[in-house]
Motif scaffolding. Structure first.
Motif, PDB file in Angstrom:
ATOM      1  N   LEU A  68      33.997  34.343  32.914  1.00  0.00           N
ATOM      2  CA  LEU A  68      35.448  34.650  33.733  1.00  0.00           C
ATOM      3  C   LEU A  68      35.597  35.472  35.043  1.00  0.00           C
ATOM      4  O   LEU A  68      34.952  36.410  34.358  1.00  0.00           O
ATOM      5  N   GLY A  69      36.170  36.136  35.783  1.00  0.00           N
ATOM      6  CA  GLY A  69      36.909  36.703  36.613  1.00  0.00           C
ATOM      7  C   GLY A  69      37.726  37.040  37.203  1.00  0.00           C
ATOM      8  O   GLY A  69      38.622  35.884  37.104  1.00  0.00           O
ATOM      9  N   THR A  70      37.914  38.142  38.159  1.00  0.00           N
ATOM     10  CA  THR A  70      39.156  38.277  38.775  1.00  0.00           C
ATOM     11  C   THR A  70      39.406  39.077  39.906  1.00  0.00           C
ATOM     12  O   THR A  70      38.454  39.805  39.868  1.00  0.00           O
ATOM     13  N   PRO A  71      39.803  38.505  40.859  1.00  0.00           N
ATOM     14  CA  PRO A  71      40.193  40.289  41.921  1.00  0.00           C
ATOM     15  C   PRO A  71      41.723  40.593  41.355  1.00  0.00           C
ATOM     16  O   PRO A  71      42.131  40.460  40.173  1.00  0.00           O
ATOM     17  N   GLY A  72      42.443  41.533  41.816  1.00  0.00           N
ATOM     18  CA  GLY A  72      43.445  42.571  42.195  1.00  0.00           C
ATOM     19  C   GLY A  72      43.508  43.078  41.652  1.00  0.00           C
ATOM     20  O   GLY A  72      44.334  44.135  40.886  1.00  0.00           O
ATOM     21  N   GLY A  73      42.662  44.095  42.336  1.00  0.00           N
ATOM     22  CA  GLY A  73      42.402  45.717  42.819  1.00  0.00           C
ATOM     23  C   GLY A  73      42.350  46.467  41.247  1.00  0.00           C
ATOM     24  O   GLY A  73      41.967  46.046  40.244  1.00  0.00           O
ATOM     25  N   SER A  74      43.034  47.206  41.233  1.00  0.00           N
ATOM     26  CA  SER A  74      42.640  48.200  40.442  1.00  0.00           C
ATOM     27  C   SER A  74      43.377  47.382  38.294  1.00  0.00           C
ATOM     28  O   SER A  74      43.042  48.009  37.494  1.00  0.00           O
ATOM     29  N   ARG A  75      44.034  46.267  38.884  1.00  0.00           N
ATOM     30  CA  ARG A  75      43.786  45.658  37.747  1.00  0.00           C
ATOM     31  C   ARG A  75      43.783  44.404  37.330  1.00  0.00           C
ATOM     32  O   ARG A  75      43.242  43.747  36.213  1.00  0.00           O
TER      33      ARG A  75
END
Length: 573
Positions: free
Chosen positions: A457-464
């Motif tokens: 798993l992983g994601t974009p999202g800035g500081s989040r």
């Protein structure tokens, strides 16, 4: 078949009688890919059907995303990839993060009054670091793949040359940044061909990018970092007032690093080391939470403890983390169970800890416009890959004749200590720019493995990013499947500002009141703040794949948040 932007594909191959007889299969029953765009996922599946492994597929997916998602990533950016080689059992973290040009001293980013100049740090030639993604594609293909690079890059080359339909998010995003991008003739030639900006449903062709990808395919590292492409990149940057050199491009190197490993309940977690800040933060947060039965707790109590773990991890991120080739990172201490126990002891179970009591300042974080993909193949190889150009369309600058949209990652450095960057956050000396130094990142590609399951798993999202991966791990631990994990409502705390942010549905009205009574400040979408759950205030694009060993099934989850990123599952026999 109707393709949509978010897609999970599973390719199921027949099992041998031996594998069928095993109680716990040694290998997955096929291959699974989850990415943010259907064309990228299909490119990866096609490469696996041609005899490639997960690493060849990753090259194909990454390069195709570089063509179809210039909003988020591309050859002009960088990435952090986590690989598992099933044959050797080895996990490796591949660092293709951008590096600082020698000319980019902190003083170059200040205005005449000595203040940080956001225009220079976020747009145009000075905002761009030396790209790392092309070198990463070459490195992974040559060291871990089965197929020649030209074969893995062929899907991306074809899409760049022949075009793909412009989707509404791409057209709308261009309008948002058009005033910057139209400054540069190379960018106008790509995004406003014949003087007309790209529109939804247009066929978007990028012949210069196709030619650059073809040189990379034919010549490997030399095809991008030396020769005609390199000369065009340097000339294009310098013509706009930047100061790149050919030696800096030729000197770029991918780094392989040992991942961070720790346990949470029955899970072995493998995740990103510095220059990512994500793995250390995950180790801290999950080890703080380890003794609690979160699933049995009332909602407010559970959110309170998770938020307090976030608060402490983000505070430590500020002072200790940076490029490990330039600063001493106390990784062993920060990821130890004893250190986490000390942090846990400072949590009041009934009251919020004011962030002002945890002395310090916040730190720079990764941009919103990032992308992630997850892969498992039939041999058990795994890839968790996050890549970015930082802000929307990066620097906005395409050096003429290259088709390469450059990043604006220099804004992720602490360019002036204690001064907010694009995200209103600050940093200090550990993350100050130096020639060849990598800027701190939040990208957090992660593996989870238990006796029964393997998840990527992983994601974009800035500081989040880090907190979204945390909530995804907690979701898997609670028994959710891949699609449920991808769709989980999200909340976030990053120490400063001292406030809980939340998506609609992430925190109930009853729990909101209880958290406020504990002393937490909450920044909720308007509809939720009034007791409703109808706001469109959502974030992230988590992509995950799961191998359920008990049933020997592959499952995938693509984030349903984007209008054009609805999850879709295809099974090919």
């Amino acid at each position: 078949m109707k393709y949509v932007a978010g897609l999970f594909l599973a390719l199921l191959l027949p099992l041998s009688p031996v594998a069928q007889a095993q109680a716990v299969p040694a290998h997955p029953p096929g291959a699974a890919i989850a990415s943010a765009h259907a064309l990228a996922t299909q490119a990866g599946i096609d490469i696996i059907k041609q005899g490639g492994n997960a690493f060849d597929a990753a090259v194909a997916v990454s390069a195709t995303l570089s063509v179809v998602e210039p909003i988020s990533s591309g050859l002009g950016g960088g990435g952090l990839w986590l690989l598992h080689d099933a044959r050797s059992g080895r996990d490796v973290f591949v660092d293709g993060r951008e590096t600082s040009p020698a000319s980019a001293t902190p003083g170059k980013f200040l205005d005449k009054h000595g203040n940080l100049d956001p225009e220079r740090s976020q747009n145009g030639p000075w905002s761009a670091g030396i790209p790392g993604l092309p070198a990463m594609l070459v490195h992974v293909a040559e060291r871990y793949g089965r197929l020649p690079l030209r074969q893995s890059l062929a899907p991306a080359i074809g899409i760049a040359r022949d075009g793909f339909p412009v989707y509404s998010r791409l057209a709308q995003a261009y309008q948002v940044k058009r005033s910057v991008m139209d400054r540069y003739p190379g960018t106008r030639a790509v995004f406003s061909p014949n003087g007309k900006p790209i529109q939804a449903a247009d066929l978007f062709r990028q012949p210069d990018l196709a030619a650059t990808l073809q040189r990379l395919a034919n010549q490997g590292f030399e095809g991008f970092y030396r020769g005609p492409v390199a000369r065009k990149l340097v000339a294009g940057v310098n013509a706009q007032g930047g100061q790149w050199t050919l030696d800096e491009l030729a000197g770029y190197r991918v780094k392989e690093r040992a991942p961070i490993r720790f346990r949470y309940h029955e899970w072995n977690i493998t995740t990103a080391p510095p220059v990512s800040s994500g793995g250390i933060a995950l180790a801290q947060m999950l080890q703080i939470l380890e003794p609690y039965d979160l699933n049995a707790m009332p909602e407010a109590e559970r959110v309170h403890l998770v938020v307090e773990s976030m608060r402490r991890a983000y505070r430590d991120r500020t002072f200790y983390l940076g490029d490990p080739d330039f600063v001493q990172v106390p990784q062993k201490l920060l990821t130890s169970a004893d250190y986490a126990a000390g942090l846990r002891a400072s949590i009041n179970p009934d009251k919020a800890t004011p962030s002002a009591l945890l002395s310090g300042q916040p730190t720079p974080l990764e941009g919103e416009e990032t992308t992630h993909f997850s892969i498992i193949d039939a041999d058990g190889n795994r890839v968790a890959a996050t890549q970015t150009v930082n802000l929307l369309f990066g620097s906005g600058l395409v050096p003429p004749g290259t088709g390469v949209l450059l990043n604006d990652e220099m804004d992720d450095f602490a360019l002036k200590p204690g001064t907010p960057n694009a995200f209103g956050v600050m940093g200090y000396a550990a993350n100050a720019p130096k020639p060849g130094k990598r800027m701190l990142s939040s990208m957090t590609p992660t593996f989870m493995e238990s006796p029964d399951k393997v998840a990527v798993l992983g994601t974009p999202g800035g500081s989040r990013i880090i907190t979204m991966v945390l909530l995804g791990i907690l979701g898997y631990d609670a028994g959710l499947d891949a699609q449920q994990v991808a769709a989980l409502p999200r909340y976030h705390h990053q120490w400063l500002p001292d406030v809980i942010e939340a998506e609609p549905g992430a925190i109930s009205a009853e729990a909101t009141k209880a958290l406020q009574a504990m002393g937490h400040a909450l920044d909720l979408p308007p509809a939720q703040a009034e007791g409703g759950r109808g706001s469109s205030h959502v974030w992230g694009n988590l992509e995950t794949v799961e191998w359920d060993r008990r049933s020997n099934r592959l499952l995938g989850g693509s984030d349903p948040r984007s209008e054009e990123a609805q999850a879709q599952t295809l099974v090919l026999h």
